[in-house]
Enzyme design. Structure first.
Site, PDB file in Angstrom:
ATOM      1  N   GLU A   1       3.224   2.879   0.954  1.00 55.82           N
ATOM      2  CA  GLU A   1       4.456   2.691   1.402  1.00 55.82           C
ATOM      3  C   GLU A   1       5.663   3.547   0.954  1.00 55.82           C
ATOM      4  O   GLU A   1       5.672   3.487  -0.056  1.00 55.82           O
ATOM      5  CB  GLU A   1       4.414   1.209   0.295  1.00 55.82           C
ATOM      6  CG  GLU A   1       3.345  -0.042   0.284  1.00 55.82           C
ATOM      7  CD  GLU A   1       3.284  -0.611   1.762  1.00 55.82           C
ATOM      8  OE1 GLU A   1       4.752  -0.239   2.624  1.00 55.82           O
ATOM      9  OE2 GLU A   1       2.713  -1.401   2.163  1.00 55.82           O
TER      10      GLU A   1
ATOM     11  N   GLY B   1       4.782  10.534   0.329  1.00 58.45           N
ATOM     12  CA  GLY B   1       3.804   9.607   0.907  1.00 58.45           C
ATOM     13  C   GLY B   1       2.630  11.112   1.876  1.00 58.45           C
ATOM     14  O   GLY B   1       1.287  11.195   2.220  1.00 58.45           O
TER      15      GLY B   1
ATOM     16  N   GLY C   1       6.771   5.003  -2.376  1.00 58.39           N
ATOM     17  CA  GLY C   1       7.639   6.454  -2.467  1.00 58.39           C
ATOM     18  C   GLY C   1       8.526   7.167  -1.173  1.00 58.39           C
ATOM     19  O   GLY C   1       8.234   6.342  -0.324  1.00 58.39           O
ATOM     20  N   SER C   2       9.021   8.418  -1.523  1.00 59.40           N
ATOM     21  CA  SER C   2       9.460   8.938  -0.156  1.00 59.40           C
ATOM     22  C   SER C   2       8.790   8.853   0.489  1.00 59.40           C
ATOM     23  O   SER C   2       7.238   9.489   0.475  1.00 59.40           O
ATOM     24  CB  SER C   2       9.262   9.732  -0.957  1.00 59.40           C
ATOM     25  OG  SER C   2       9.230  11.049  -1.168  1.00 59.40           O
TER      26      SER C   2
END
Length: 508
Positions: free
Chosen positions: A261, A244, A239-240
């Site tokens: 990721e 994260g 995600g963003s």
């Protein structure tokens, strides 16, 4: 067509959003899934309350105790059958991905194909979970390393790849002997429900213990439960960067593992020695594919000054030929953004770019009228900008492409690296020296660096992930399987003596 698709995938108008496999439940609030394609209500899902989450985790703990004892090739055989089940449901699941998320139908089919491919990869991997042997300094001793299942793997996935990224993690984790709990994006819950049904049928045929595949649909709080739970040794989050950082902090605070990721701000360098046909095609697809909603979307073009005007003209011509509309109609190149919030972020980024001095050579805007009733269709746009603009440093999940100019390859690489993110990068050149410099230690600082292909379209055979604010995680191919296992060093004494390491003497 969608009604038949939902029936094929066993999705009801109202579905429970928590599952341990055969059992389905959900006592939380109901969330609705609205298609960005036409604004229609697809269905509703009852989310996971804390009691549901606890039930899924406890069932996963029980299942792990048995699943880890299955031989890895036997686990691989189950994953092989999941791949076959996905082949049988590829058309239906691909259509649902396209309709619920908004990507083109071909991309929806392609995402399911990625799931099939990772199943095939994982089946082979199930016979290659190898360790190492090494010589001991002590006579009559043998040393080796081996890998054991880690436990429960929590998977938090994003809306833009509502099924593929889950499969990258899950299929590897399963052949490694782990069990999984999936928290999908609340924007694409029905794709997750469909996957759980497909897997549950295969598991039942093979008498896989219930709880190996867990599902908890919910909002941010549900992700926080996973991140803070000491019973879950690994949390994989996609995600963003903002999300994260929160997940990484929560997991790190309890000394767990986080596979992150996160955002990308990907660039293509177009050299004066590039094949311009390849460069333009790769740039356009990279920038507008999935309506700019890939973590690997091309957001910056760094173009040599001698061909800058030529590339700009060719891009302008190419963008004029783009067909924007219903992604289930294969003649369209670009579908909608995921929701109105994404549209607002797109419009805000355009205004920010203009305020900083950016000049748009292809104007953006929201499309209205017949076929665009959902309010989620926007025009892919192109702006001339400078590397130092704050908006250029930022990832906007929308089809906005920034053109930047350079004079030397050193300058181009510095511009490419001069952003907080470090996921994917490319150089278009037929100059061997430029290509090798780009791939060297002093070249691209991204986890993915390509020559003469774009920034998107990663294959499952290679480890996928990036550096800096992209999070540093690696999933999918290569040796990414090791993150889903715990490593153990073993020493065996087969002699009649007990020599101590480093020659230490301890006489009794």
């Amino acid at each position: 067509m969608i009604a038949d698709t939902l029936k094929t995938l066993q999705i009801e108008k109202k579905s429970p959003g928590a599952s341990t496999g055969k059992e389905w439940f959900g006592h939380g609030e109901e969330i609705s899934s609205w298609s960005p394609v036409d604004g229609a209500l697809i269905g509703a899902v009852s989310t996971s309350a804390k009691e549901d989450y606890e039930a899924v985790v406890k069932k996963a703990q029980s299942a792990f105790a048995e699943w880890r004892t299955w031989p890895a090739p036997k686990r691989g055989e189950v994953v092989r059958q999941i791949g076959e089940a996905l082949r049988a449901k590829k058309e239906a699941l691909g259509k649902l991905v396209s309709y619920e998320m908004g990507k083109s139908l071909q991309e929806g089919y392609g995402e399911v194909q990625e799931m099939i491919d990772i199943c095939d990869f994982a089946v082979g991997l199930s016979r290659q979970l190898h360790g190492l042997t090494m010589h001991s300094e002590r006579p009559g001793h043998r040393m080796y390393e081996q890998y054991h299942p880690l436990g429960i793997v929590g998977i938090i996935s994003a809306f833009n790849f509502p099924v593929a990224v889950w499969s990258w993690n899950t299929m590897l984790a399963w052949v490694c002997g782990d069990v999984c709990i999936w928290k999908p994006s609340e924007k694409t819950p029905l794709c997750a429900v469909a996957c759980q049904h497909i897997v549950a049928e295969v598991f039942e045929k093979n008498q896989v213990p219930e709880g190996v595949s867990g599902l908890v649909i919910g909002n941010r709080e549900t992700g926080e439960w996973l991140s803070q739970d000491i019973r879950i040794p690994l949390v994989s989050a996609t995600g963003s960067t903002r999300m994260g950082k929160a997940v990484g902090a929560a997991v790190g605070a309890r000394l767990g593992r986080a596979l992150l990721e996160l955002g990308g701000n990907n660039a293509i360098i177009i050299s004066k020695d590039a094949d311009l046909d390849i460069a333009v095609l790769g740039s356009v697809f990279g920038a507008v594919g999935t309506a700019g909603q890939r973590c690997t979307t091309t957001r910056r073009l760094i173009i040599h000054e001698s061909i800058y005007d030529q590339i700009k003209a060719r891009l302008t011509s190419a963008y004029a030929q783009l067909s924007i509309g219903d992604p289930l109609d294969q003649k369209n190149h670009v579908g909608p953004l995921i929701d109105r919030s994404a549209v607002d972020a797109y419009l805000a980024a355009i205004e920010k770019c203009k305020a900083e001095g950016g000049k748009f050579v292809v104007e953006g805007g929201v499309l209205e009228g017949k076929g665009y009733e959902s309010g989620c269709y926007v025009k892919p746009c192109i702006a001339e900008a400078k590397p130092g603009y704050s908006i250029v440093q930022h990832e906007t999940f929308a089809p906005i492409l920034y053109l930047l100019k350079y004079s030397t390859v050193d300058e181009a690489i510095a511009i490419q690296n001069g952003v907080p993110q470090g996921l994917s990068s490319s150089i278009m050149t037929l100059n061997l020296r430029e290509a090798e410099q780009f791939l060297s230690a002093s070249g691209s600082d991204c986890g993915i660096a390509n020559v003469n292909i774009g920034t998107s379209g990663a294959e499952i055979g290679g480890a996928f992930g990036g550096e800096k604010e992209t999070g540093g995680g690696r999933e999918s191919g290569s040796d990414a399987w090791k993150v889903y296992m715990r490593r153990q060093t073993n020493t065996i004494n087969y002699s009649t003596q007990l020599p101590l390491a480093q020659g230490i003497r301890f006489d009794l």
